[in-house]
Design an enzyme around this catalytic site. Structure first.
Site, PDB file in Angstrom:
ATOM      1  CB  THR A 120      -0.928   0.001   1.225  1.00 38.43           C
ATOM      2  OG1 THR A 120      -1.714  -1.191   1.215  1.00 38.43           O
ATOM      3  CG2 THR A 120      -1.852   1.199   1.202  1.00 38.43           C
ATOM      4  N   GLY A 124      -4.235   2.096  -2.918  1.00 38.36           N
ATOM      5  CA  GLY A 124      -4.609   0.998  -2.035  1.00 38.36           C
ATOM      6  C   GLY A 124      -4.678  -0.299  -2.803  1.00 38.36           C
ATOM      7  CB  ILE A 169       4.220  -1.139   6.210  1.00 38.96           C
ATOM      8  CG1 ILE A 169       4.114  -0.373   4.878  1.00 38.96           C
ATOM      9  CG2 ILE A 169       4.990  -2.443   6.046  1.00 38.96           C
ATOM     10  CD1 ILE A 169       3.244  -1.047   3.835  1.00 38.96           C
ATOM     11  CD  GLU A 199      -2.237 -10.589   2.364  1.00 40.37           C
ATOM     12  OE1 GLU A 199      -2.573  -9.470   2.808  1.00 40.37           O
ATOM     13  OE2 GLU A 199      -1.502 -10.742   1.374  1.00 40.37           O
ATOM     14  CG  LEU A 210     -26.144  -9.001  23.543  1.00 39.90           C
ATOM     15  CD1 LEU A 210     -25.709 -10.410  23.168  1.00 39.90           C
ATOM     16  CD2 LEU A 210     -27.576  -9.004  24.063  1.00 39.90           C
ATOM     17  CB  THR A 256     -12.002  -3.332   0.752  1.00 42.15           C
ATOM     18  OG1 THR A 256     -12.283  -3.397  -0.666  1.00 42.15           O
ATOM     19  CG2 THR A 256     -10.923  -2.283   0.993  1.00 42.15           C
TER      20      THR A 256
END
Length: 380
Positions: free
Chosen positions: A129, A134, A160, A245, A340, A368
């Site tokens: 990145t 991105g 990073i 990954e 909760l 993403t």
């Protein structure tokens, strides 16, 4: 404690390894989590301890000095780290960077770095990145020019993981910027190289113990032998390793989701309001029942994905689907679990607050959720 009851992927050997990991983390990680969170970085001594306990890079083949285990053992380490809320960049080293060096590094590179990665003496990072880029790798601005037997790297990277601690960094850079993604290469840069500099340890919403940094490359000169794979073939290398990954992220997300659920279950059974435990209200039970159902499906799916990956059959679309499903499930579990808890959930003294903060980025890093949907969609 993370329950493994009913998981068919777990064998006796896995159980012994998991017990070893749990005992190690109870001694070497749990007492230090709050301090690491405050310091914004994990001690290098923890990495050395992980190496000594055999927790780093378990899938490195015996021929390269490793234990020669399969990825299911990496998964155990990832699950146990995530369940206790430890954000040390261990999985980045074991599940991501190690794979690139194994698959694309020269024999000399493997012999130079894998032993010290296994021992924890060397900490690694991968720099994709950039401040202005991105998920769009073809727009990479970090460039490389060749001068004789050297590469000269110029540019900047951001967000990073392990950026402050890293001794070596795999840099994704353009050796032929006019060719877009077809001109990318992967180059290993030692942190001792002149022109390499670390920026600040970035101030994040969550995952505070993980050092996340800007990195700068000002005419950094490295030998051509530091390249992983062929020149200009960096993008195919990335595509080959990204499924592991993304599966690694999915594994950590599922374990964190289980921890959030477990915290909510314990809290609602122990907290009383209007004369009865919060758990005894139908809404509380229904929310927890819904989450329990989705977690049950999640564990079954995760074990399926791990088994396919170990067999070399997990596709990029399947890995993307796993990353999408489990990180979205993590966010659902954390948000509902915090609700909760009521007002207590907003207090940092309760584990759910940290789990909730730490969860948010998982739907962003490693691709993403929207990118995952695009990858899955293209495979249909």
């Amino acid at each position: 404690m993370l329950s493994t009851a009913g998981r068919h992927i777990i064998s006796g050997e896995h159980g012994l390894f998991r017990d070893q990991v749990r005992k190690f983390l109870a001694k070497e990680a749990l007492p230090h989590l709050d301090r690491w969170e405050a310091d914004g970085i994990v001690d290098r001594s923890f990495w050395l301890a992980c190496g000594g306990a055999g927790l780093l890079c378990p899938s490195v083949p015996e021929a390269l000095g490793g234990p020669g285990l399969d990825f299911s053992f990496n998964a155990i380490v990832a699950e146990e780290l995530a369940y206790i809320g430890c954000n040390a960049g261990i999985t980045l080293q074991s599940d991501i960077v190690c794979g690139y060096i194994e698959a694309f590094g020269s024999e000399a590179m493997q012999q130079a770095w894998l032993p010290s990665m296994l021992s924890g003496e060397t900490i690694t990072a991968i720099a994709m990145t950039e401040p202005g880029t991105g998920s769009d790798l073809k727009a990479m601005g970090t460039t490389v020019r060749r001068e004789g037997d050297d590469y000269v790297i110029s540019g900047a990277k951001t967000y990073i993981t392990n950026g402050q601690n890293a001794d070596i960094v795999i840099v994704v850079a353009a050796t032929a910027s006019e060719q877009g993604r077809k001109g990318l290469s992967l180059i290993l840069v030692e942190a001792t190289r002149p022109g390499f500099a670390r920026g600040r340890n970035l101030d994040k919403i969550g995952q505070h113990a993980a050092d996340t940094s800007e990195l700068f490359f000002d005419e950094v000169r490295v030998p051509v032998s530091n390249r992983l794979g062929e020149e200009g073939k960096g993008f195919p290398c990335l595509m080959a390793q990204l499924p592991q990954e993304r599966l690694s992220i999915a594994i950590s997300a599922q374990a964190s989701a289980q921890r959030a659920f477990d915290e909510a279950l314990a809290f609602t059974k122990g907290r009383r309001t209007f004369g009865q435990p919060v758990f005894d209200f139908q809404n509380s039970r229904f929310v927890l029942a819904g989450l329990a159902s989705r977690l049950q499906v999640g564990w079954a799916h995760l074990d399926w994905a791990i088994a396919r990956h170990v067999a070399g059959e997990l596709t990029a679309a399947e890995a993307s689907a796993a990353k999408l499903f489990h990180t979205e499930l993590l966010w659902e579990c954390c948000d509902k679990a915090l609700q909760l808890h009521g007002g207590a959930g907003y207090m940092n003294e309760y584990p759910i607050a940290r789990l909730w903060r730490d969860a948010r980025v998982t739907r962003i890093y490693g691709g993403t959720s929207e990118i995952m949907l695009e990858i899955i969609g293209r495979s249909l």
